[in-house]
Design a protein around this motif. Structure first.
Motif, PDB file in Angstrom:
ATOM      1  N   MET A  28       0.714  -0.918   0.066  1.00 39.77           N
ATOM      2  CA  MET A  28      -0.239   0.292   0.117  1.00 39.77           C
ATOM      3  C   MET A  28       0.938   0.966   0.152  1.00 39.77           C
ATOM      4  O   MET A  28       0.409   2.289  -1.010  1.00 39.77           O
ATOM      5  N   ARG A  29       2.255   1.253   0.744  1.00 42.68           N
ATOM      6  CA  ARG A  29       2.641   2.521   0.878  1.00 42.68           C
ATOM      7  C   ARG A  29       3.547   2.531  -0.437  1.00 42.68           C
ATOM      8  O   ARG A  29       3.684   3.685  -0.847  1.00 42.68           O
ATOM      9  N   ALA A  30       3.955   1.316  -1.392  1.00 44.26           N
ATOM     10  CA  ALA A  30       4.662   1.552  -2.435  1.00 44.26           C
ATOM     11  C   ALA A  30       3.487   1.908  -3.862  1.00 44.26           C
ATOM     12  O   ALA A  30       3.799   3.056  -4.948  1.00 44.26           O
ATOM     13  N   SER A  31       2.493   1.352  -3.640  1.00 42.65           N
ATOM     14  CA  SER A  31       1.203   1.745  -4.455  1.00 42.65           C
ATOM     15  C   SER A  31       1.142   3.345  -4.158  1.00 42.65           C
ATOM     16  O   SER A  31       0.641   4.331  -5.561  1.00 42.65           O
ATOM     17  N   ILE A  32       0.746   4.386  -2.848  1.00 46.94           N
ATOM     18  CA  ILE A  32       0.546   5.179  -3.615  1.00 46.94           C
ATOM     19  C   ILE A  32       1.479   6.193  -3.474  1.00 46.94           C
ATOM     20  O   ILE A  32       1.361   7.390  -4.247  1.00 46.94           O
ATOM     21  N   ILE A  33       2.954   5.782  -3.281  1.00 44.46           N
ATOM     22  CA  ILE A  33       3.845   6.608  -3.999  1.00 44.46           C
ATOM     23  C   ILE A  33       4.476   6.465  -5.439  1.00 44.46           C
ATOM     24  O   ILE A  33       4.432   7.239  -5.718  1.00 44.46           O
ATOM     25  N   SER A  34       3.777   4.891  -6.030  1.00 39.98           N
ATOM     26  CA  SER A  34       3.724   5.542  -6.974  1.00 39.98           C
ATOM     27  C   SER A  34       2.534   6.338  -7.924  1.00 39.98           C
ATOM     28  O   SER A  34       2.821   7.174  -8.733  1.00 39.98           O
ATOM     29  N   VAL A  35       1.357   6.233  -7.474  1.00 35.46           N
ATOM     30  CA  VAL A  35      -0.060   6.858  -7.844  1.00 35.46           C
ATOM     31  C   VAL A  35       0.992   8.565  -8.181  1.00 35.46           C
ATOM     32  O   VAL A  35       0.863   9.306  -8.762  1.00 35.46           O
ATOM     33  N   ALA A  36       1.229   9.015  -6.615  1.00 32.74           N
ATOM     34  CA  ALA A  36       1.756  10.711  -6.512  1.00 32.74           C
ATOM     35  C   ALA A  36       2.697  10.577  -7.144  1.00 32.74           C
ATOM     36  O   ALA A  36       2.749  11.925  -7.823  1.00 32.74           O
ATOM     37  N   THR A  37       3.547  10.140  -7.632  1.00 35.12           N
ATOM     38  CA  THR A  37       4.734  10.005  -8.919  1.00 35.12           C
ATOM     39  C   THR A  37       3.947   9.962  -9.911  1.00 35.12           C
ATOM     40  O   THR A  37       4.432  10.982 -10.649  1.00 35.12           O
ATOM     41  N   GLY A  38       3.876   9.629 -10.429  1.00 35.46           N
ATOM     42  CA  GLY A  38       2.760   9.407 -11.911  1.00 35.46           C
ATOM     43  C   GLY A  38       1.747  10.385 -11.814  1.00 35.46           C
ATOM     44  O   GLY A  38       1.926  11.000 -13.572  1.00 35.46           O
ATOM     45  N   THR A  39       1.364  11.122 -11.090  1.00 41.64           N
ATOM     46  CA  THR A  39       0.821  11.947 -11.249  1.00 41.64           C
ATOM     47  C   THR A  39       1.277  13.405 -11.037  1.00 41.64           C
ATOM     48  O   THR A  39       0.636  14.532 -12.336  1.00 41.64           O
ATOM     49  N   PHE A  40       2.234  13.421 -10.627  1.00 42.94           N
ATOM     50  CA  PHE A  40       2.769  14.573 -11.019  1.00 42.94           C
ATOM     51  C   PHE A  40       4.357  14.988 -11.538  1.00 42.94           C
ATOM     52  O   PHE A  40       4.385  15.754 -12.122  1.00 42.94           O
ATOM     53  N   LEU A  41       4.428  13.435 -12.740  1.00 42.31           N
ATOM     54  CA  LEU A  41       5.416  13.525 -13.201  1.00 42.31           C
ATOM     55  C   LEU A  41       5.081  14.432 -14.470  1.00 42.31           C
ATOM     56  O   LEU A  41       6.084  15.549 -15.292  1.00 42.31           O
ATOM     57  N   PRO A  42       3.874  14.898 -15.153  1.00 42.39           N
ATOM     58  CA  PRO A  42       4.086  15.883 -16.295  1.00 42.39           C
ATOM     59  C   PRO A  42       3.867  17.128 -16.318  1.00 42.39           C
ATOM     60  O   PRO A  42       4.091  17.874 -16.718  1.00 42.39           O
ATOM     61  N   VAL A  43       4.087  16.994 -14.521  1.00 42.54           N
ATOM     62  CA  VAL A  43       4.215  19.241 -14.556  1.00 42.54           C
ATOM     63  C   VAL A  43       6.011  19.144 -14.788  1.00 42.54           C
ATOM     64  O   VAL A  43       5.559  20.167 -15.427  1.00 42.54           O
ATOM     65  N   VAL A  44       6.623  18.100 -15.023  1.00 42.76           N
ATOM     66  CA  VAL A  44       7.898  18.883 -15.514  1.00 42.76           C
ATOM     67  C   VAL A  44       7.956  17.783 -16.393  1.00 42.76           C
ATOM     68  O   VAL A  44       8.870  18.141 -17.147  1.00 42.76           O
ATOM     69  N   TRP A  45       7.502  16.820 -17.411  1.00 42.20           N
ATOM     70  CA  TRP A  45       8.462  16.370 -17.755  1.00 42.20           C
ATOM     71  C   TRP A  45       6.692  15.927 -19.555  1.00 42.20           C
ATOM     72  O   TRP A  45       5.706  15.086 -19.029  1.00 42.20           O
ATOM     73  N   GLN A  46       6.420  17.216 -19.868  1.00 42.43           N
ATOM     74  CA  GLN A  46       5.455  17.504 -21.152  1.00 42.43           C
ATOM     75  C   GLN A  46       5.194  16.648 -22.196  1.00 42.43           C
ATOM     76  O   GLN A  46       5.313  17.313 -23.047  1.00 42.43           O
ATOM     77  N   SER A  47       4.948  15.295 -23.071  1.00 40.32           N
ATOM     78  CA  SER A  47       4.970  14.908 -23.834  1.00 40.32           C
ATOM     79  C   SER A  47       4.753  13.520 -23.582  1.00 40.32           C
ATOM     80  O   SER A  47       4.075  13.172 -22.847  1.00 40.32           O
ATOM     81  N   LEU A  48       4.865  12.957 -25.287  1.00 38.79           N
ATOM     82  CA  LEU A  48       3.765  11.642 -24.971  1.00 38.79           C
ATOM     83  C   LEU A  48       4.719  10.527 -24.057  1.00 38.79           C
ATOM     84  O   LEU A  48       4.150   9.646 -23.056  1.00 38.79           O
ATOM     85  N   PHE A  73      -1.892  18.544 -12.117  1.00 40.15           N
ATOM     86  CA  PHE A  73      -1.020  17.895 -11.920  1.00 40.15           C
ATOM     87  C   PHE A  73      -1.006  17.864 -10.293  1.00 40.15           C
ATOM     88  O   PHE A  73      -0.594  16.973  -9.634  1.00 40.15           O
ATOM     89  N   VAL A  74      -0.038  19.206 -10.267  1.00 34.28           N
ATOM     90  CA  VAL A  74       0.112  19.169  -8.848  1.00 34.28           C
ATOM     91  C   VAL A  74      -1.016  19.101  -8.072  1.00 34.28           C
ATOM     92  O   VAL A  74      -1.302  18.700  -6.851  1.00 34.28           O
ATOM     93  N   LEU A  75      -1.824  19.993  -8.342  1.00 31.98           N
ATOM     94  CA  LEU A  75      -3.585  19.122  -7.290  1.00 31.98           C
ATOM     95  C   LEU A  75      -4.217  17.943  -7.937  1.00 31.98           C
ATOM     96  O   LEU A  75      -4.472  17.867  -6.386  1.00 31.98           O
ATOM     97  N   LEU A  76      -4.070  16.798  -9.040  1.00 32.76           N
ATOM     98  CA  LEU A  76      -4.548  15.962  -8.495  1.00 32.76           C
ATOM     99  C   LEU A  76      -3.521  15.276  -7.798  1.00 32.76           C
ATOM    100  O   LEU A  76      -3.756  14.276  -6.703  1.00 32.76           O
ATOM    101  N   ALA A  77      -1.935  15.622  -7.252  1.00 33.93           N
ATOM    102  CA  ALA A  77      -0.607  14.670  -7.157  1.00 33.93           C
ATOM    103  C   ALA A  77      -1.137  15.138  -5.631  1.00 33.93           C
ATOM    104  O   ALA A  77      -0.500  14.536  -4.396  1.00 33.93           O
TER     105      ALA A  77
END
Length: 386
Positions: free
Chosen positions: A59-79, A147-151
């Motif tokens: 559960m801990r790893a899952s939430i960290i994965s979701v938060a990381t994935g949600t925040f990633l497009p803030v700094v990397w907006q490409s396909l 994506f900041v808000l969703l994270a």
């Protein structure tokens, strides 16, 4: 619920961001499929892992994965960035859902049904909040800020998880651990579990079919995007309404009775849908469909927990997740191809026939459930008599 906001809103935000970056419908389709592709392939292994080591670390790893994935497009907006983000969010959400469902199923009887009812209600609520938050945030704040808000949502759930750490670690010591070789065929070989899996797969297919076909049907009959959105929103509202009253309903209706009734209502709904173009009728049918499909999740989860072998509930939930994600990957492709040759209307009827066939397939499950309930009532009555 907080982590589900990230994936429900993330699907909308990722799709709109991809279009804003100049990607086509094929790329958007690939992005949506990526959310479900790896969960389809690895959810069974995730369930086994959770059964083996307990819910805390996954559960801990899952939430960290979701938060990381949600925040990633803030700094990397490409396909490429969006695909990686969708992968992290999809896999993280899948593992978290299996762990949560397994944990809530450790209770018994009415408490288990009540727990799953509240879980279903929270999912319906976040499924409404996530897309709305994504759309409004993009309009007023931009494609990075959304994506900041969703994270923020999964980070909030991580704080709540930390407070439950001792309880989650302790609960695993009370659960039997299976050491012999495990096979998915063991689960599918159980008649009781097989019927639950088949019913769940068709009901999930009906849910996805509605979301996929209604926009196409709406355009076909000349409805505006706003009207189509309102029809789909009535479905989402109905899932919340039914899950608010579901704990009361489950006091009076047994799980298989509720599932089979939903199969009948949903099949009739799909048969009638293509014959109408009036907005108020389509909204009413969509709302009725939401009531039917929204009423079944807690019963299905409770039946899986009840019939799963000892120590393998997580694996059963993982198999359920694999089947659902498989439908989410294959359905748009299959129905897209069929719609090209057959048109939109037969897609409704194909789904209705499938639901009717499953209702026939699960008929004896309801009879066995009724017989068991009568036997329990007779046993309780005899014990009370002097």
């Amino acid at each position: 619920m907080l982590s589900h906001i990230a994936i429900s809103g993330g699907r909308v935000a990722v799709s709109l961001t991809a279009l804003q970056l100049g990607q086509g419908t094929l790329e958007v389709g690939i992005l949506i499929a990526v959310f479900a592709l790896l969960p389809m392939l690895f959810s069974i292994k995730a369930g086994r892992l959770i059964d083996a080591i307990g819910p805390w670390k996954p559960m801990r790893a899952s939430i960290i994965s979701v938060a990381t994935g949600t925040f990633l497009p803030v700094v990397w907006q490409s396909l490429t960035g969006l695909i990686i983000a969708a992968t992290l969010v999809g896999v993280g959400h899948m593992t978290l859902q299996i762990a949560v469902q397994r944990q809530m199923g450790l209770s018994t009887g009415e408490e288990r049904l009540r727990n799953f009812s509240w879980l279903s209600l929270s999912m319906a609520t976040s499924g409404l909040i996530g897309p709305l938050l994504a759309g409004v945030s993009i309009d007023y704040l931009g494609y990075r800020s959304v994506f900041v808000l969703l994270a923020i949502a999964p980070l909030g759930s991580l704080l709540g998880l930390m407070r439950m750490r001792r309880y989650l670690k302790a609960s695993h010591t009370q659960t039997p651990v299976v050491k012999q070789k495990q096979s998915v065929s063991d689960l599918l070989g159980s008649p009781s579990l097989r019927k639950v899996f088949v019913a769940n797969m068709l009901l999930s297919t009906a849910w996805d079919t509605h979301m996929f076909v209604v926009p196409i049907f709406g355009v076909h009959v000349g409805l505006s995007p706003t009207t189509i959105g309102f029809i789909l929103a009535s479905f989402a509202a109905a899932t919340i309404v039914i899950r608010l009253v579901l704990p009361w309903i489950q006091h009076h209706v047994r799980p298989w009775q509720l599932i089979n009734f939903a199969l009948i209502v949903t099949a009739l709904n799909f048969l009638l849908y293509p014959f109408f173009e009036q907005v108020w009728i389509l909204v009413s049918l969509s709302f009725l469909l939401g009531l039917g499909l929204g009423s079944t999740q807690s019963s299905i989860l409770a039946l899986l927990q009840q019939h799963a072998p000892n120590g393998r509930a997580g694996e059963a939930f993982g198999l359920r997740m694999a089947l659902i994600n498989g439908c989410q990957v294959a359905l748009p492709l299959a129905f897209g191809a069929l719609g090209t040759f057959m048109g939109v209307m037969p897609l409704f009827w194909v789904t209705a026939i499938g639901l009717g066939a499953v209702r026939w397939f699960t008929d004896d499950a309801e009879k066995h459930e009724t017989s068991a309930a009568l036997a329990n009532n007779d046993s309780s009555t005899s014990q009370k008599q002097p």
